[in-house]
Design an enzyme around this catalytic site. Sequence first.
Site, PDB file in Angstrom:
ATOM      1  N   ASP A   1       0.852  -1.203   0.000  1.00 18.48           N
ATOM      2  CA  ASP A   1       0.000   0.000   0.000  1.00 18.48           C
ATOM      3  C   ASP A   1       0.877   1.238   0.000  1.00 18.48           C
ATOM      4  OD1 ASP A   1       0.792  -0.497   2.750  1.00 18.48           O
ATOM      5  OD2 ASP A   1      -0.776   0.869   3.430  1.00 18.48           O
TER       6      ASP A   1
ATOM      7  N   GLU B   1      -0.061  -0.894   5.911  1.00 14.84           N
ATOM      8  CA  GLU B   1       0.997  -0.299   6.734  1.00 14.84           C
ATOM      9  C   GLU B   1       0.789   1.196   6.886  1.00 14.84           C
ATOM     10  OE1 GLU B   1       4.606   1.429   8.250  1.00 14.84           O
ATOM     11  OE2 GLU B   1       3.662   1.930   6.344  1.00 14.84           O
TER      12      GLU B   1
HETATM   13  N1  BES Z   1       8.476   3.201   5.620  1.00 15.44           N
HETATM   14  C1  BES Z   1       7.871   4.047   6.580  1.00 15.44           C
HETATM   15  C2  BES Z   1       8.588   4.044   7.913  1.00 15.44           C
HETATM   16  C3  BES Z   1       9.980   4.624   7.934  1.00 15.44           C
HETATM   17  C4  BES Z   1      10.238   5.831   7.329  1.00 15.44           C
HETATM   18  C5  BES Z   1      10.956   3.977   8.592  1.00 15.44           C
HETATM   19  C6  BES Z   1      11.496   6.372   7.365  1.00 15.44           C
HETATM   20  C7  BES Z   1      12.223   4.504   8.667  1.00 15.44           C
HETATM   21  C8  BES Z   1      12.495   5.709   8.040  1.00 15.44           C
HETATM   22  C9  BES Z   1       6.420   3.622   6.806  1.00 15.44           C
HETATM   23  O1  BES Z   1       5.784   3.297   5.606  1.00 15.44           O
HETATM   24  C10 BES Z   1       5.673   4.770   7.401  1.00 15.44           C
HETATM   25  O2  BES Z   1       5.455   5.725   6.712  1.00 15.44           O
HETATM   26  N2  BES Z   1       5.282   4.674   8.684  1.00 15.44           N
HETATM   27  C11 BES Z   1       4.474   5.682   9.309  1.00 15.44           C
HETATM   28  C12 BES Z   1       3.715   5.122  10.454  1.00 15.44           C
HETATM   29  C13 BES Z   1       2.324   4.648  10.155  1.00 15.44           C
HETATM   30  C14 BES Z   1       1.608   4.258  11.416  1.00 15.44           C
HETATM   31  C15 BES Z   1       1.507   5.620   9.356  1.00 15.44           C
HETATM   32  C16 BES Z   1       5.327   6.793   9.853  1.00 15.44           C
HETATM   33  O3  BES Z   1       6.486   6.587  10.257  1.00 15.44           O
HETATM   34  O4  BES Z   1       4.826   7.921   9.872  1.00 15.44           O
HETATM   35 MN    MN Z   2       6.909   2.096   4.411  1.00 15.21          MN
HETATM   36 MN    MN Z   3       5.215   5.175   4.580  1.00 16.21          MN
END
Ligand code: BES
Ligand code: MN
Ligand code: MN
Length: 457
Positions: A88, A152
Amino acid sequence: MTQARFQLTDAQKTQANEELFALLRIPSVSADPQHAGDMSRAAEFLRAKLAGLGFDARVDSTEGHPIVYAERLKAPGKPTVLIYGHYDVQPEAPLEEWVSPPFEPTVREGRIYARGATDDKGQAYAHVLGAELLLESGELPVNVKFLLEGEEEVGSQHLEPYLRQKAQALKCDAIVISDGSRFAPDVPTVTYGLRGLSYIEVHVQGANRDLHSGSYGGAAPNPINALCEIIAQLKDDKGRVTIPGFYDGIEALTQDERDMWAQLPHSDAEFASSIGATGLKGEEGYTTLEQLWARPTLDVNGIWGGYQGEGSKTVIPAKAGAKISMRLVPGQDPERITKLAMDHLPTLAPVGAQVTVVAMHGGQPVKIDLDNPYVRAAGAALKTVYGKEAAFTRGGGSIPIVAAFREILQAPVVLVDFGLNEDAPHSPNESFALADFHSGILTSAELLREMAQIDVQ
Ligand code: BES
Ligand code: MN
Ligand code: MN
């Protein structure tokens, strides 16, 4: 000098790119119900590819978006590696800021521009093609389970119950994830920590209707002013969050870790200019990398209220609101922090402002023990592919399911990131360097080969 043992021919690179483009053309935006059909199409695309590679592959429906699960268990006595990723993507908005359309992958100067290019389709698909590369030279040297989810970006709500329900079938010796950014273009990285998250919405009500700002202004409560007063009190002049109890129990940074990070090639001036900002504003007493990776913080992510249209309108609005995210570090529990914030914010309300705080979603922070052979295997694989020692860093983002993986599957998590912050995940013109995609494929293959040498107890 270490020699990469795997190579991609030009024909293989072209084929890899075209397959990724096809996946990127599917607008699998999990947040938008209108894309439900695209979510199924993306899941089916991945299932078909993995089935074509000889995996036992299926799409499992959930109450939300489907989960792709595929396994190939033909390496008896060898470790079982679960590879997690997400198909996604974030919404594409603001559309007008994209140089080329978000769901029409376009290559410019060696980069693929498309929503999801780096987060996470490109990185996840690198593992699919890493497995293919190994299969082309024989059998997979370890047992492989792919788990690719579609929620995710909206909090992975249905994945945790899925993990609990299928814990036995998902049993593995290590979990590999590529869904973040490496430290710098020339620094291959193993990530050993992620921040957690607590996300709230604040609603402020003033009068029961919008008011003429002349007839009422100066006497009536203004919910936007009130909201600003509340927000302004949430951090002190040292950049510390003022919610009582917020810092309780936080794991202190060790001197070893501070020394290790101080060695990394980082410049505050370059960091600021890389985002086009005139300066940095963080918590006193910590370096920028410490602020990003080991310190919690609070940021307003959205704010609304009053007249937003052309020209001016003299009005005191009845309502205002804000979205606030708090990034958390080991020792902080998202539920506890959310509760602290929900209890505290209403106490800051000025007279006449009625404050309601709504809990959105959260995620546990994680710190990974570096002293395990699967993490070391990632360092070795990166060294082979990039010809350089890997750096061990933490990351500031969140992957909420990581803590659940560790708890439910009781296996070490290995975060090996192929992307870069400059790929601009979540932003317009998200991209992924073709070279990083191809190195990711090679790293995936090398990683599984390294892991095959680990004795399973
Ligand atoms: N891939 C990211 C997480 C990430 C970003 C890890 C940069 C390390 C460095 C993931 O898809 C993401 O965007 N996670 C969200 C959290 C989610 C609960 C919406 C985030 O970190 O804001
Ligand atoms: Mn991600
Ligand atoms: Mn992300």
